[in-house]
Motif scaffolding. Structure first.
Motif, short mmCIF file in Angstrom:
data_model
loop_
_atom_site.label_atom_id
_atom_site.label_comp_id
_atom_site.label_asym_id
_atom_site.label_seq_id
_atom_site.Cartn_x
_atom_site.Cartn_y
_atom_site.Cartn_z
N LEU D 538 19.74 -70.62 24.56
CA LEU D 538 19.13 -70.35 25.86
C LEU D 538 19.56 -68.99 26.37
N PHE D 539 20.83 -68.70 26.13
CA PHE D 539 21.34 -67.43 26.64
C PHE D 539 20.57 -66.28 26.02
N PHE D 542 17.17 -66.33 27.69
CA PHE D 542 16.96 -66.28 29.13
C PHE D 542 17.97 -65.46 29.91
N SER D 543 18.99 -64.97 29.24
CA SER D 543 19.97 -64.20 30.00
C SER D 543 19.28 -62.94 30.54
N PHE D 548 13.38 -63.35 27.26
CA PHE D 548 12.45 -63.94 28.22
C PHE D 548 12.67 -63.45 29.65
N ALA D 549 13.81 -62.87 29.89
CA ALA D 549 14.11 -62.56 31.29
C ALA D 549 14.42 -61.09 31.49
#
Lengths: 509, 235, 489, 577
Positions: D538-539, D542-543, D548-549
């Protein structure tokens, strides 16, 4: 709540237009004079007057059981611009009034802290214009007029966000990105309105709606819907068109974030509902198809992915900003469900989300005011240093997770019921999963606040007492999260009226 | 083919401009260029609106004798827009009455597929619509009905009495005149103002960005932000 | 002002909270602060005693309804009253003990400690008195949140890590599994009220199996394997907290919820028609044995007790899953009996730690000479846990064995029998080492006397295990109607 | 007076005395309790005029029959009281605070179990015997005693919970907790699962072959006085329970026969004399089990009589060994010998005990064993009879001769010690007297038995047959000693079958501990690892710097919006057409 109009007839007759006029005129006055404090007072007057007028209109509606319509300049629709307030947008107007008032109370210390003195009056002027625009969007019954108000609200918003540059220069780029995206969105919207005009020859929403009933096969209408949908979705920060939002919220001044987070995307969401259910024919296959196959998937993606994005952020306001995107996902899911229950759940979440995000961002503002902190690591030990604010923040956080007896739970509950009503078990599973993710990002913050010990600073950082002007709105919002979490009649009633107004075309009263 | 293209010439221009504008926004890392792209993008919309405001064979929406047809419709017809509608309707009604169904069917075609040609799409459609309303008033709403009645009476006037000059012109010169519907123009004027305002704010932002970053290249700004983060140890 | 049931229900929640307010208000004066805790505890116990008396008439308070069928609702019934009584009664002793322990070990942040303690007791009261699933869920979560600062009390990296595991497992299971279970129940049954005989009769075997599994693992506080790791990890907490976790509030709230769900949401008939119940009963049986074996390998006293708790809690789960009248009765009794025995063990462990700073069993050899009372209490509680007469722990084992045979699972008795033996294996050597073995090193080992307040409460609870053995009659006749059990003459 | 105490179980005063002794700090006060409480129990037993159920306690919706007196329980009750009394005297000098209450509660629990009228009461006292007796083992305060004590406790508790389990299963099928009615025997059958569990529960305490090792493991490690107490109650209680529950169960004949025979071999080679006694205890129990298996009235009389006299003479033998242990400090045959000079009275008592256990005529063993052997023969169980006869000879071999010979005669161990203290001598004397008295005045014994006896032990056949057997065994012993063929007393540990299961069980326990430890570890690791993996994945996504972020330039966002528009239009197109 209020059963009848209470203002003098002269005022109450013209209340719909005064809603827009008062802040607009005040904006001009504020811009012309240099005092920040005066600006604040004028803004407060503008916002409070809006609230009072909205309440009065609500009373009128309750008394008559019919929408309140107002023809600008006496030009009757469909020729003139009409302001028309029914069950759907009265909820928005009340929300704007309440949240605007609370945010403005918070603004006095916060803006004084963050904005250079010379800019303050202009800042309030910009805010008033923005507010005018938002109120206008929620009031008008004219499609093109809605575009104009949308832009009236957007352009000052760019400026307001950019004001954050005094603390972090990234506010500038954030604002610029928002500007580009916002303009694209608005342009899409206006193209859509153009197509509608092409096919119906009128701009009055009610009129368009009547004419469109026969035109579902018309490609122009379908394309118009596509453009309007995307344009408004961009303004409402629907995933994946949300990318302007996190930075915008993260780097804007605290007051601006608070206000925008609880109002701006909501208004776009309102417009989306208005167009989809009121103007276009919600039973048309292209509308249902788009809702089911585009809006709903994007909504659940927003719920899940943006929550995951929120977990790993280091800037607390970005956490909350991503969470906002996820919350928009919840609303959009209700919208995508497209049933009465779904839309009312979406509207309910819209209202509730304003309460929770309002509380959270005001609390962040208080932290920022006292310690200047933004990063999650800086939140360590705040629970002991500022227990009151931390408690309010915790309430907001729990509400965000959806703990029972907070507003967050209520709207999620209605959303789940709506999804189940349509047999969408997977949506329920994803709502729950997203809630678990919400637990994690809220938990990260709460842990730092309550459990982790404060680091020892050398030299000790300067601390300021949090003024009452911050604490009052903070606690009002925090308690509202609890009160409306258990006393759900009012908000649920508003949301259901709104949904009925949107779907059944009636007053929903 | 050529005809098809020439008929839709304006739309092609609009689409081309829109794509150019979007491409400008997407491709350029330079913030000013991006704003330029955005402006072009917006401009395309202005053109779209203006295009739809052009009506073949339209008449200005001015009512000849507003005082004469009172009996309750006066207040409605007295307004500008209502008059425009009425005028168009009158024109088409007269057309239908005199020249058979040629133009009317033309109008109906356009009404059914608006935007297929650049001609009198909107006005024609509306005219047909209103004319239709004149004969089948009952099928429409209350307001429509009233307008329809007004139109009917106008058409009667035009046919039997000394018709007003506007109506007369409408009858005899329809095919040659491109009528400009003022409403889209008005709308687009507003939109232009909005666009200019947006552009102004955007440029102001670019100026501020240049002041604080020393560059207006997107990638350079991102690098600067990133190194800031590294410094603070939060990346 | 008369003492109405409504008032008493309200007081049950309000008294601990008021205590919490008092604790904060007098945070600077330790004596007053702790007096506040004690006063609140005593008043609460009196109040709950009244509740116990009126419980069979099921007084109900419905506070507000936020959706049709969903409301904040309190309803008193014998099971909950009993749990409330146990929790509030032990709170008094635990408060006394906390005072001794916290002062003896000079712990920091004592005000926060006492505050969170009162909050968690309030939450436990809420769980006990809840009238529907949603209320239960709310207080269940409140309990998680209010105990978290207690688990992380020491504040060092180890405590934080343990507390993080504690929190993340409990939260993710409760929100990810329990909440869906509650919601599905609501949508299937149209209500979440606890109703004798259950409300899920309409659900088919598959659906009810799914719901039951969601409940069984969603109630993470019941520590059914494999959602147990939070429990050993929570051992980083100060000992009174461990006692609170293991005996008074947290795990008891978990198994109580489990029992309440199977009794009032499913009901025996639905349970019998739910295939998953059998599988879960076997899992509970496995949990009982496996956790006991793991406990044998632990040298850290509190870790051993933690695994013992995992094992003992599964007795309740087992009883709830078997859902025969005797098994449910056994499960309910196990909540009570285990509470008294385990709190004794933990307070004993804490007294040992306070006196000698020893945490490993292998270092405790020979300590019995210096702390005879503590170890005697420890030994008695161990015997009760093993299930030997004349101590309270005998009864739940007896009824559970009877219940498992009644429910058609005689082989599950093997798990109970095996567990008794394993309990001997991991509990008694502690006492025997302390009393009979020579200390490891020859250096004179004269431990500091633990404060009286850290010695007395375990002794009292140990005596209580014996008293409870004799008091079984009123307990059974009190509970029997809940499980619609005819009293065998 | 007697009405006031009517219906109180004789167990009560003894248990209460035990509880009192826990807190009494005065040595002699405790001792007085130890002597007087059995007398009180005797009083309660005697004032109960007739068979019946007394002392019913209602609890938890169950009724507990605490005092069921009938022809069977009376025998055991009486002998338990006698044993408790003798123990009280024998342990008069004992200073250890732990063993007094322990012994008293233990005896009281034994009494309570014997008088229990239902299975739950039985279970209660059954477990109580386990808990209370363990301290007699711990009281010797040696490392090996702790471990043996724990093993003993575990086995006893296992027996207890099996008993409970069996009782529960029986209850669920029959709806009754009853342990037979007044005077009933053989009330259960091993064909039902519940009955099987009960059978196992009794069998464990009765030290059935392969379930016997706890006995040899624990008894010799108890204190000098503790072993005496232990030898009296537990196993005889199990015999009582077997008689009550499973009299006439055929398999018991064979179990009993094997029980009598196999310990002989171990006892002959064993060096620790108290362990020899433990093996001989096993052997003696075999006679009783066998008799219970036969199940006839004569056989049950035999079992009862044997149990009665056996408690006394086995106690006597343990007492003499206890005296030796106390004075010399060991009971290893290789270290002893020649003690007859310094401990003459003890020697005499030991020989009386040996004679009694070997069933010399005129001693109590003879009159009891004769009943059993006759009953077995009478029911035509010839092979078991032969085994029993062989075992009788074996008993003489190890208990009758080996013990006195190795301890008091044989090669001189060189120990110069004092004679045993007076209280011990008194207890031994009383026991010896009983051994002789009951052997001679056998009518007194027979009158106590459950069923009417018309049996004459001192017939020509019996006496001569027994003497032939004994003399042959005596001859064999002499012959073997003479030619040094008898296994020499060496300081070795004899491996019994317990070696197998201790190793196997120990291995199994270790293995499962390790496995579950790993499982627990794996679960912990699994949770942590799962958490880490998910977190890492996830990191990366999405970090703030994740794919993704990441902050995206506005151009990319514009592309997204255009793409979405395209999607929307396509979907609308598809749906509209």
């Amino acid at each position: 709540m209020i059963e009848a109009s209470f203002l003098p007839a002269a005022l109450s007759d013209h209340a719909p237009v005064l809603l827009v006029l008062v802040p607009m005129v005040l904006a001009a006055i504020v811009a012309a004079q240099p005092s920040g404090r005066f600006g604040w007072l004028a803004a407060l007057i503008g916002v409070v007057s809006t609230l009072i007028l909205a309440l009065d209109i609500y009373g009128q509606m309750q008394a008559s059981g019919a929408p309140v319509a107002y023809a600008i300049g006496g030009w009757q629709p469909p020729y003139g611009i009409e302001f028309r307030i029914d069950g759907l947008n009265i909820a928005l107007l009340l929300l704007l009034g309440v949240m605007g008032t609370l945010a403005l109370i918070f603004a006095l210390p916060s803006v004084a802290d963050e904005i250079a003195k010379s800019k303050q009056s202009l800042f309030y002027a910009a805010f008033l214009i923005c507010f005018t625009g938002l109120v206008g969007v929620s009031t008008t019954g004219d499609a093109f007029n809605l575009f104009v108000f949308l832009e009236i609200s957007s352009i000052p918003t760019y400026a307001l966000i950019a004001m954050g540059a005094q603390k972090d220069r990234r506010a500038l780029t954030a604002s610029f990105n928002y500007l580009v995206l916002g303009t694209i969105g608005a342009t899409f919207f206006v193209i859509g309105v153009g197509f509608l005009y092409m096919s119906t020859g009128t701009l009055n929403m009610a009129d368009i709606a009547r004419l469109l009933v026969e035109q579902n096969d018309n490609r122009v209408v379908q394309v118009a819907f596509g453009f309007i949908l995307v344009g408004l979705a961009l303004k409402a920060a629907l995933f994946p068109l949300h990318m302007w939002l996190p930075n915008g919220y993260a780097y804007a001044p605290n007051f601006v974030t608070t206000f925008l987070a609880s109002t701006a995307t909501k208004v776009a969401f309102y417009a989306l509902i208005r167009f989809t259910f009121d103007i276009f024919d919600p039973t048309a296959s292209f509308v249902t198809g788009l809702l089911t196959w585009v809006i709903t998937p994007l909504a659940v993606m927003a719920m899940v992915i943006s929550s995951a994005q929120a977990i790993f952020q280091v800037n607390v306001r970005r956490i909350l900003a991503y969470s906002s995107v996820a919350q928009v996902g919840y609303m959009m899911l209700g919208f995508g469900i497209a049933s009465l229950a779904g839309v009312s759940a979406g509207m309910l979440h819209l209202l509730n989300h304003a309460l929770m995000k309002g509380a959270l961002f005001v609390a962040l503002g208080a932290f920022s005011y006292a310690y200047g902190v933004r990063r999650i690591d800086d939140f360590k030990g705040l629970g002991q240093l500022m227990p009151g604010v931390s408690a309010a923040f915790t309430i907001g956080g729990l509400s965000l997770i959806g703990v029972p007896f907070t507003v967050g739970f209520v709207s999620k509950f209605y959303l789940v019921s709506a999804a189940l009503e349509r047999g969408w078990w997977w949506a329920v599973a994803l709502i729950v999963f997203s809630s678990v993710l919400a637990v994690f990002y809220v938990y990260r913050i709460l842990i730092n606040i309550w459990v982790n010990p404060a680091p020892v600073h050398e030299p000790a950082i300067k601390v300021r007492r949090v003024p009452m002007m911050i604490l009052i709105p903070l606690w009002i919002l925090a308690l509202a999260n609890l009160v409306f979490g258990v006393q759900t009649d009012l908000l649920v009633g508003l949301a259901q009226d709104a949904a009925r107004a949107a779907l059944d075309g009636g007053m929903g009263l | 083919m050529v005809e098809l293209i020439s008929e839709r010439f304006n739309y092609i221009i609009v689409i081309a401009l829109m794509m150019i504008g979007l491409y400008g926004v997407v491709s350029s890392a330079n913030l000013v260029k991006r704003l330029v792209g955005l402006s072009i993008f917006q401009t395309s919309v202005f053109l779209l609106y203006i295009t739809m405001g052009k009506v073949f064979g339209g008449v200005p929406p001015i009512l000849p004798y507003p005082a004469e047809h009172g009996d309750g419709h006066g207040s409605d017809a007295g307004h500008g827009t209502a008059a425009a509608h009425a005028g168009e309707g009158a024109h088409h009604s007269v057309e239908a009455a005199h020249d058979g169904d040629h133009i009317q069917s033309d109008a109906q075609t356009h009404g059914a597929t608006p935007g297929a040609t650049q001609s009198d799409a909107h006005a024609g459609a509306q005219g047909a619509d209103v004319a239709h309303g004149a004969s089948q008033a009952a099928s429409h709403g209350d307001l429509r009905e009233r307008v329809g009645e007004a139109v009917h009476s106008l058409a009667e006037q035009a046919a039997h009495h000394d018709a007003g000059p506007a109506a007369y012109d409408g009858v005899h010169h329809t095919a040659e005149i491109i009528y400009s519907n003022p409403l889209p123009h008005v709308l687009i004027l507003t939109a232009i103002v909005v666009g200019v305002a947006t552009l102004a704010v955007g440029l102001a932002l670019v100026v501020r960005i240049r002041e604080s970053y020393g560059t207006i290249e997107d990638s350079a700004i991102a690098r600067a932000d990133y190194s800031d983060e590294i410094e603070r140890g939060t990346a | 002002m008369t003492w109405t049931p409504e008032l008493a229900l309200g007081l049950a929640l309000a008294l601990p909270l008021a205590g919490g307010v008092g604790v904060v208000a007098f945070g600077r004066y330790p004596n007053v602060r702790e007096a506040m805790t004690l006063i609140a505890a005593v008043l609460l116990a009196i109040n709950v005693a009244y509740l116990v008396e009126i419980a069979p008439s099921n007084p109900t308070i419905e506070l507000f309804e936020f959706a049709p069928g969903l409301s904040l609702k309190f309803k008193l019934e014998p099971l909950g009253a009993l749990f409330a009584m146990v929790a509030s009664g032990l709170w008094i002793l635990n408060s006394l003990y906390s005072i001794g322990y916290m002062r003896g070990n000079k712990e920091k942040d004592q005000t926060r400690f006492y505050l969170c303690f009162t909050l968690s007791i309030a939450a436990a009261m809420g769980v006990a008195l809840s009238g529907n699933l949603i209320t239960l869920f709310f207080f269940y979560e409140a309990l998680t949140f209010s105990t978290y600062p207690l688990v992380a009390h020491k504040g060092d990296a180890k405590a934080r890590k343990g507390a993080t595991i504690y929190m993340s497992i409990l939260l993710s299971t409760s929100i990810g599994l329990l909440l869906p279970a509650v919601l599905i129940t609501y949508f299937v049954a149209g209500t979440t009220d606890f109703t004798p005989g259950g409300i899920l009769g309409a659900a088919g075997p598959v659906l009810s199996s799914v719901i039951l599994c969601l409940f069984a693992f969603g109630i993470g506080k019941a520590a059914l394997m494999p959602v147990h790791p939070w429990l050993p990890n929570a051992m980083v907490a100060p000992t009174p907290v461990s006692a609170l976790l293991h005996a008074v509030a947290v795990v008891k709230a978990g198994v109580f919820s489990m029992l309440k769900v199977t009794t009032y949401v499913f009901g025996p008939l639905t349970m019998a028609a739910t295939p998953a119940a059998d599988a879960l009963a076997w899992l509970a049986g496995f949990s009982i044995v496996a956790a006991s074996i793991i406990a044998m390998t632990q040298d850290n006293l509190k870790a051993r007790l933690a695994y013992s708790t995992v094992s003992q809690l599964s007795y309740v789960t087992l009883g709830a899953m078997l859902a025969s009248p005797a098994a449910m009765l056994g499960a309910a009794l196990q909540i009570v009996m285990h509470a008294f025995a385990k709190i004794t063990l933990f307070m004993g462990a804490g007294a040992i730690y306070t006196g000698t700073k020893k945490t490993n069993i292998s270092d405790m050899a020979g300590l019995g000479k210096f702390m005879p009372v503590t170890f005697a209490a420890f030994g008695i509680a161990s015997l009760s846990l093993i299930g030997l007469p004349p101590f309270g722990g005998t009864w739940p084992k007896f009824f559970l064995m009877q219940g498992s045979d009644q429910a058609g699972h005689p082989w599950l008795m093997a798990a109970l029998i095996g567990s008794s033996l394993l309990n001997i294996g991991y509990l008694l050597p502690i006492v025997i080492n302390a009393f009979f073995k020579k200390p490891k090193d020859d250096a004179p080992m004269r431990p500091g006397m633990p404060p009286l307040l850290a010695v007395l409460p375990p002794l009292l609870t140990a005596i209580a295990t014996f008293v409870l053995f004799l008091l079984i009659d009123p307990l059974v006749s009190y509970l029997a109607p809940v499980f619609s059990m005819e009293i065998a003459s | 007076m007697s009405d006031l105490f009517m219906g109180i179980s004789p167990a009560i005063p003894v248990v209460l005395a035990g509880l009192l002794a826990v807190i009494l700090p005065w040595h002699y006060a405790r001792k007085v309790l130890m002597v007087l409480s059995p007398l009180a129990a005797l009083f309660l037993l005697l004032i109960t005029p007739q068979s019946g159920v007394y002392g019913v306690v209602e609890m938890a919706g169950l009724s507990f029959e605490t005092y069921r007196l009938d022809n069977i329980s009376r025998v055991w009750g009486l002998v338990f009281i006698i044993a408790a009394f003798l123990n009280g005297i024998y342990a008069w000098h004992e200073k250890d605070r732990m063993s007094d209450p322990s012994g008293l509660i233990y005896a009281g629990a034994g009494l309570g179990a014997v008088f229990a009228g239902d299975l739950l009461t039985l279970f209660f006292f059954w477990e109580l015997t386990a808990i209370s007796s363990i301290f007699l083992i711990f009281a010797s305060r040696k490392g090996e005693a702790y471990r043996a004590g724990l093993r003993y406790l575990a086995i006893s508790v296992l027996s207890g919970v099996l008993l409970l389990g069996g009782a529960v299963m029986l209850y669920n099928t029959t709806g009754s907790w009853a342990f037979g009615g007044v005077g009933d025997v053989g009330v259960f059958s091993i064909d039902t699962p519940g009955g099987m569990l009960l059978f196992l529960a009794f069998g464990i305490k009765c030290a059935f072959p392969l379930l016997h090792n706890w006995l040899q493991d624990a008894y010799p490690k108890a204190t000098a006085t503790g072993a005496v107490v232990l030898s009296a109650f537990t196993t005889k209680l199990a015999i009582y329970a077997l008689a009550r529950g499973f009299a006439g169960t055929e398999i018991l004949i064979w179990i009993g026969a094997i029980m009598t025979a196999f310990p002989v071999f171990f006892a002959v080679v064993e060096n620790d004399l108290r362990k020899v006694l433990a093996y001989s205890l096993n052997n003696q129990l075999g006679f009783m089990v066998c008799a219970i298996g036969v199940g006839s009235e004569l056989a049950l009389n035999g079992a009862a009589a044997h149990a009665f006299v056996h408690i006394i003479y086995k106690g006597l033998l343990f007492m003499t060994m206890g005296a030796v242990l106390m004075r010399v400090g060991t009971t290893k045959a290789s270290h002893l010998g020649g003690l007859y000079k310094s401990m003459p009275l003890t020697t005499v008592f030991c020989m009386i005990g040996g004679a009694a256990i070997s069933a010399f005529p005129l001693f109590s063993g003879f009159v009891a064993k004769a009943l059993t052997l006759s009953a077995v023969l009478h029911e035509h169980h010839y092979i078991p009879w032969l085994i029993l006869v062989f075992a009788s000879a074996g008993v003489l071999e190890h208990s009758g001769i080996k013990i006195p010979y190795c301890a008091f005669f044989g090669h001189d161990g060189g120990h110069k010690v004092k004679e045993a203290p007076f209280n011990m001598l008194l207890a031994m004397g009383l026991a010896s007297f009983l051994c002789l008295y009951l052997g001679i005045n056998y009518g007194a014994l027979y009158n106590l038995l459950p069923y009417a006896v018309e049996y004459q032990p001192y017939t020509y056949d019996h006496v001569v047959g027994q003497m032939q057997l004994l003399l042959a065994a005596l001859f064999a012993f002499t012959f073997l000693m003479r030619f040094k063929l008898y296994p020499a007393e060496k300081d070795i540990t004899i491996l019994d079958t317990d070696w197998i299961y201790r190793k196997v069980l120990d291995g199994a326990a270790r293995w499962s501990c390790a496995m579950l430890d790993r499982l627990g570890g794996a679960m912990d690791q699994g949770w942590a690892g799962l958490g880490r993996t998910i977190r890492k994945g996830l990191f990366n996504l999405f970090s703030p710097a994740g794919s993704f972020a990441r902050d995206v330039p506005s151009g990319i966002m514009a592309v997204w919006s255009t793409l979405l528009l395209a999607v929307v239009l396509i979907v609308a197109y598809i749906y509209a057409s």
